[in-house]
Design an enzyme around this catalytic site. Structure first.
Site, PDB file in Angstrom:
ATOM      1  N   HIS A 254       0.854  -1.195   0.000  1.00 56.19           N
ATOM      2  CA  HIS A 254       0.000   0.000   0.000  1.00 56.19           C
ATOM      3  C   HIS A 254       0.881   1.233   0.000  1.00 56.19           C
ATOM      4  O   HIS A 254       1.920   1.259   0.666  1.00 56.19           O
ATOM      5  CB  HIS A 254      -0.915  -0.012   1.238  1.00 56.19           C
ATOM      6  CG  HIS A 254      -2.019   0.994   1.184  1.00 56.19           C
ATOM      7  ND1 HIS A 254      -1.864   2.302   1.575  1.00 56.19           N
ATOM      8  CD2 HIS A 254      -3.300   0.884   0.759  1.00 56.19           C
ATOM      9  CE1 HIS A 254      -3.008   2.948   1.415  1.00 56.19           C
ATOM     10  NE2 HIS A 254      -3.893   2.111   0.925  1.00 56.19           N
ATOM     11  N   GLU A 309      -7.891  -3.993  -0.337  1.00 58.40           N
ATOM     12  CA  GLU A 309      -8.475  -4.469  -1.585  1.00 58.40           C
ATOM     13  C   GLU A 309      -8.426  -5.992  -1.705  1.00 58.40           C
ATOM     14  O   GLU A 309      -9.267  -6.591  -2.383  1.00 58.40           O
ATOM     15  CB  GLU A 309      -7.773  -3.839  -2.793  1.00 58.40           C
ATOM     16  CG  GLU A 309      -8.142  -2.388  -3.026  1.00 58.40           C
ATOM     17  CD  GLU A 309      -7.656  -1.873  -4.365  1.00 58.40           C
ATOM     18  OE1 GLU A 309      -6.965  -2.626  -5.081  1.00 58.40           O
ATOM     19  OE2 GLU A 309      -7.980  -0.727  -4.701  1.00 58.40           O
TER      20      GLU A 309
END
Length: 363
Positions: A254, A309
């Protein structure tokens, strides 16, 4: 004059709404750790916290739920507008257009109000469901007053009573995506209302920003990974081959969190409670364990962990939600954060007016 492209590292506002610490992997809403909220509270309770600044008592929660249910029904002019939009128009553009039309129905003048935030948040799932079923040639399913926000959204999309495990997983995901600091879409909303424009305009700006693939992109890559592993039947083989061929492992790493994504941890915690309820939940748990082990060998020292996600993709697969619904669903939850920031901006407003540095020619 030094230029900070994209305003990276520039502190443009003070906020009491949320705090993101990427170094230690922390996400806080109004002083509460995100994992505490997803473990103990509903979507409506956490939305109340972001809007009002404190968690509701039973009576306040009941009032909020009643108001949200009352505002789910699409006004006729909004339905007419959606019906006129070309079938090729993507869902995010439909949401943006439909919400923009709301400005003519209610008094949205400055200053923004919490009642406006509640109404706009309540409308978005119905807009999505109406358009989705319209494009698919199916009759619209009217919202139900006996279902809460996440359950009603699933019901309107499918037309059947949602599975409890799916509702719990989706609600957890939606709580985790309500808010995430001064991201691009939130900044867009605050800039718009800093001119003393109305809440509808601020939210419309935010939706337009969310539409961009660098911000609200769907986890299609993660879904493709899960599909491939399910087909091959050997997670380690698929993951190892991808990494050895220099491919990026979707759903890991991320840009903000340098350690474990707290939202991914919270989603994983919820899915651990639902082991055996859905094959995609079970597969995601297995793939994460194998992937982190292989990553530690092939990419040592990179600290690549699952992001939100990854588990969001498992939830979307489990509830049979098409990839074109991911960013709209993200938008349906983030409406709460956007409107909370719009309300906060109005309390101590100062117009955003950064400068630019001219680098063109002089004639």
């Amino acid at each position: 004059m030094e230029v900070q492209k994209g305003l990276k590292g520039i502190v443009a506002a003070e906020t009491m709404i949320s705090h993101v610490d990427g170094e230690i992997g922390q996400l806080i809403y109004r002083g509460y750790e995100i994992r505490e909220l997803t473990k103990s509270y509903s979507f409506e309770e956490v939305a109340y916290l972001l809007w009002f600044g404190y968690l509701p008592d039973p009576e306040q929660l009941s009032e909020l739920k009643t108001e949200m249910k009352r505002n789910r029904k699409l006004p006729k002019n909004m339905v007419d507008i959606i019906d006129l939009l070309p079938p090729s128009m993507d869902l995010m553009s439909v949401i943006r257009t439909a919400i923009s039309s709301e400005g003519g129905n209610f008094e949205y003048e400055w200053e923004p109000k919490i009642s406006q935030a509640i109404r706009l948040t309540s409308l978005v799932p119905t807009i999505i469901a109406y358009r989705k079923r319209q494009i698919e040639g199916r009759l619209f399913v009217q919202p139900r007053d006996d279902l809460d926000h996440a359950a009603n959204y699933l019901y309107m999309l499918s037309g059947s009573n949602p599975i409890v495990a799916h509702v719990e997983a989706l609600e957890t995901y939606m709580i985790l995506t309500l808010e995430h600091g001064m991201n691009a879409s939130t900044f867009s909303a605050r800039v718009t209302v800093s001119t003393e424009s109305d809440m509808v305009s601020g939210v419309t700006s935010a939706i337009g920003t969310m539409k961009g693939p660098l911000h609200g992109g769907a986890p299609s890559g993660v879904i493709e990974l899960l599909n491939e592993i399910a087909l091959v039947g050997d997670a380690e083989k698929v993951i190892r081959e991808k990494l050895l061929h220099g491919e990026k492992l979707m759903g890991f790493g991320h840009r903000v969190y340098k350690t474990r994504d707290p939202r991914a941890i919270a989603l994983k915690t919820k899915l651990q409670e639902l082991v055996g309820e859905d094959k995609w939940f079970d597969l995601a748990m297995e793939v994460e364990e194998i992937a982190i082990r292989v990553l530690s060998v092939l990419k040592p020292g990179r600290s690549l962990y699952t992001n939100v996600e990854f588990y969001a993709a498992a939830i979307m697969k489990a509830i049979n939600m098409d990839t074109d619904l991911f960013t709209p669903t993200f938008t349906a939850s983030r409406m709460v954060g956007w409107t909370a920031h719009i309300l906060e901006q109005s309390e101590n407003n100062s117009i955003f007016r950064p400068q630019s540095k001219y680098i063109g020619a002089l004639k």
